[in-house]
Design an enzyme around this catalytic site. Structure first.
Site, short mmCIF file in Angstrom:
data_model
loop_
_atom_site.label_atom_id
_atom_site.label_comp_id
_atom_site.label_asym_id
_atom_site.label_seq_id
_atom_site.Cartn_x
_atom_site.Cartn_y
_atom_site.Cartn_z
N ARG A 1 40.52 28.68 42.48
CA ARG A 1 41.74 29.44 42.17
C ARG A 1 42.25 28.94 40.83
O ARG A 1 41.68 28.04 40.23
CB ARG A 1 42.77 29.35 43.30
CG ARG A 1 42.81 28.13 44.16
CD ARG A 1 43.23 26.88 43.46
NE ARG A 1 44.47 27.09 42.73
CZ ARG A 1 44.89 26.37 41.74
NH1 ARG A 1 44.17 25.34 41.30
NH2 ARG A 1 46.02 26.62 41.13
N GLY A 2 43.37 29.54 40.38
CA GLY A 2 43.86 29.22 39.04
C GLY A 2 43.31 30.25 38.07
O GLY A 2 42.10 30.51 38.05
N ALA A 3 44.21 30.84 37.28
CA ALA A 3 43.82 32.01 36.48
C ALA A 3 42.62 31.76 35.55
O ALA A 3 41.62 32.48 35.61
CB ALA A 3 45.03 32.51 35.70
N ARG B 1 40.81 39.50 42.81
CA ARG B 1 42.25 39.24 42.91
C ARG B 1 42.95 40.09 41.85
O ARG B 1 42.41 40.26 40.75
CB ARG B 1 42.58 37.75 42.71
CG ARG B 1 42.11 36.87 43.86
CD ARG B 1 42.59 35.43 43.73
NE ARG B 1 43.97 35.26 44.11
CZ ARG B 1 44.63 34.11 44.01
NH1 ARG B 1 44.03 33.04 43.52
NH2 ARG B 1 45.89 34.02 44.39
N ASP C 1 49.80 33.55 35.31
CA ASP C 1 48.65 34.38 35.69
C ASP C 1 48.55 35.63 34.83
O ASP C 1 47.46 36.15 34.59
CB ASP C 1 48.74 34.76 37.17
CG ASP C 1 48.38 33.55 38.01
OD1 ASP C 1 49.25 32.69 38.22
OD2 ASP C 1 47.21 33.44 38.40
N ASN D 1 53.66 34.27 37.71
CA ASN D 1 53.07 32.98 38.09
C ASN D 1 53.33 32.77 39.58
O ASN D 1 53.99 33.59 40.24
CB ASN D 1 53.64 31.84 37.25
CG ASN D 1 52.85 30.55 37.43
OD1 ASN D 1 51.62 30.56 37.33
ND2 ASN D 1 53.51 29.45 37.71
N LYS D 2 52.84 31.67 40.10
CA LYS D 2 52.91 31.38 41.53
C LYS D 2 54.31 31.60 42.10
O LYS D 2 55.31 31.23 41.47
CB LYS D 2 52.47 29.93 41.75
CG LYS D 2 52.46 29.44 43.17
CD LYS D 2 51.73 30.36 44.14
CE LYS D 2 50.29 30.62 43.73
NZ LYS D 2 49.67 31.69 44.56
#
Ligand code: MRU
Length: 357
Positions: free
Chosen positions: A46-48, A89, A245, A255-256
Site C-alpha cells: 500500500r502507499g501511493a 484502487r 494520494d 490522503n488517509k
C-alpha cells in the site's frame, strides 16, 4: 533498514506483505498482473508511490508472460493489463499514472513494430518495458530524497512533529515522503519528537510508521487518532506533515482518512500543515477535491482487528479510506521539484520553486 518492499526479476515480482508487519517479514508472489492487482487491492502492499511502482513492474512482467506476437496483439494485451492494474484502487493517482505510462510506452512499441515480432524485436520490447518499470522506481527514490531535503529545510530546530498514516519507506521505494522529511530533519538534528497517529482502521501508523521511526532512531511516540487534539495543544507540536494520494489542480489533497481532521486542528492551533508528495501525485484533471474518487473499503476492516471482532455482528459500517483536505488548510506542498506555497490554483504546479516560508 526497512526490508525491500518489492523484488523484481524479469519474470517474477515478490511483494513484502505489509499486513503482517511489524511481526513478520514475509513475501508473497505477485508475478502476474492479476496477482499484482490482488496484492494492491488486498493491501498486502500500500502507499501511493509504492503501488505505482508495483503496477509498473506488474505491467512489464505480464506482457512478458502473455508474450504477444505482433504489434496489434501487444496493443490489446497492454490495454487489458493497464486497465486491470488501474482498477486495483481508485484514489491514489500514482497507480493510474504508472499504468498509463507503461501503456503509452507499449502502444509506441506496438506502433513501431506493427507486424509479427522477430526474436530480437521481442527481446528489445521486453527490455524497454523492464527498464521503464525500473525507471519509475528510481524516479520515486530520487523524488523521496529531494522531498526530504526541501521539507527538512522548512522545519524549525527542536521540531515536535506529527504525522498520520504511513508515508514512509514502506509506502514508497525510497525513504518515504512525509516520513522522509522527518528522517531527513532528524539527521540534521532538528527533531525533538515525532508523534505518529495510529490510523484507524488499518493501523498503518501503529504498525508501520512508528516501526520505521524507531528503526531510524527518531524519538517517537505512538498516539491513537483521538489523542491528536490534546497532544497538539499540550505537547508543543509545531509542524504536521502527511503524504498524499492525489492532489487536485487547486491543491485540495486526498490522503488517509483522518488527515482532514488533523488539518483543521492545525489551523485552530496555528501549526503549519505540510503535505509531502512527488509530482505524479498532482492530478491536473481533477479540478478540485470534489473530482477525486474516495475509496470505500470493507466493513470487516473496521469491525475486526487481526481477526478479533470489535463490534456487534451485522452492524452497519462506513469505511471511507481517504478524505479531502481543502487547499486553504495546507501551508505548503513539498514536492521533489520544490515547495508550493501558498497552495492555490494559481501556484499549481507551474510555479513550483524552492521557497523559504
Ligand atoms: O490506504 P493506504 O495505506 O495505501 O494509504 C496510504 C496513505 O494515505 C499515504 O499517506 C499516502 O499514500 C502517501 S504515501 C507516501
Amino acid at each position: 533498514m526497512i526490508p525491500p518492499r518489492l523484488i523484481f526479476k524479469k519474470t517474477a515480482l515478490k511483494v513484502l506483505d505489509q499486513r503482517l508487519l511489524p511481526d513478520r517479514i514475509k513475501y508473497i508472489d505477485a508475478s502476474s498482473a492479476a496477482r499484482t492487482s490482488a496484492a494492491i487491492k488486498d493491501m498486502a502492499l500500500r502507499g501511493a508511490p509504492l503501488i505505482g511502482c508495483a503496477a509498473a513492474f506488474g505491467f512489464a512482467l505480464e506482457i512478458r508472460r502473455l508474450h504477444p506476437t505482433s504489434g496489434p496483439d501487444l496493443l490489446t494485451a497492454a490495454g487489458r493489463t493497464a486497465a486491470l492494474l488501474r482498477s486495483s484502487r481508485p484514489t491514489a493517482v500514482a497507480l493510474h499514472y504508472a499504468s498509463d505510462r507503461m501503456l503509452a510506452l507499449a502502444a509506441g512499441l506496438a506502433a513501431a513494430n506493427p507486424g509479427e515480432f522477430s526474436p530480437s524485436a521481442w527481446k528489445k520490447i521486453t527490455g524497454v518495458l523492464d527498464r521503464e518499470a525500473r525507471l519509475v522506481t528510481s524516479e520515486d527514490q530520487a523524488a523521496c530524497l529531494a522531498m526530504g531535503t526541501h521539507g527538512a529545510a522548512l522545519l524549525p530546530k527542536n521540531c515536535v512533529i506529527m504525522t498520520h498514516c504511513n508515508a514512509g519507506a514502506l509506502a514508497t521505494m525510497g525513504i518515504g515522503t512525509a516520513v522522509g522529511v522527518i528522517t531527513a530533519a532528524h539527521s540534521l538534528g532538528k527533531i525533538k519528537r515525532a508523534y505518529a497517529c495510529e490510523t484507524r482502521p488499518y493501523l498503518q501508523g501503529a504498525r508501520l510508521t512508528i516501526w520505521e521511526l524507531m528503526r531510524a532512531g527518531v524519538p517517537a511516540e505512538l498516539i491513537t487518532d483521538n489523542m491528536a487534539a490534546h497532544i497538539i495543544k499540550t505537547c508543543g507540536v509545531n509542524a504536521i506533515v502527511v503524504g498524499a494520494d492525489r492532489i487536485a489542480a487547486n491543491g485540495d489533497t486526498a490522503n488517509k482518512i483522518g488527515t482532514y481532521g488533523l488539518a483543521v486542528l492545525a489551523k485552530y492551533h496555528k501549526v503549519p500543515f505540510y503535505v509531502a508528495a512527488p509530482t505524479p501525485t498532482l492530478d491536473m484533471k481533477a479540478r478540485t477535491g470534489g473530482d477525486i474518487v474516495i475509496e470505500e473499503r470493507s466493513a470487516a476492516e473496521v469491525t475486526f482487528i487481526k481477526g478479533v471482532s470489535l463490534a456487534p455482528r451485522g452492524v452497519k459500517v462506513r469505511h471511507p479510506a481517504f478524505d479531502i483536505t481543502p487547499a486553504s488548510l495546507i501551508t505548503a506542498i513539498i514536492t521533489e521539484k520544490g515547495v508550493i506555497s501558498p497552495v492555490n490554483k494559481k501556484n499549481m504546479p507551474a510555479r513550483i520553486s524552492v521557497i523559504s516560508l
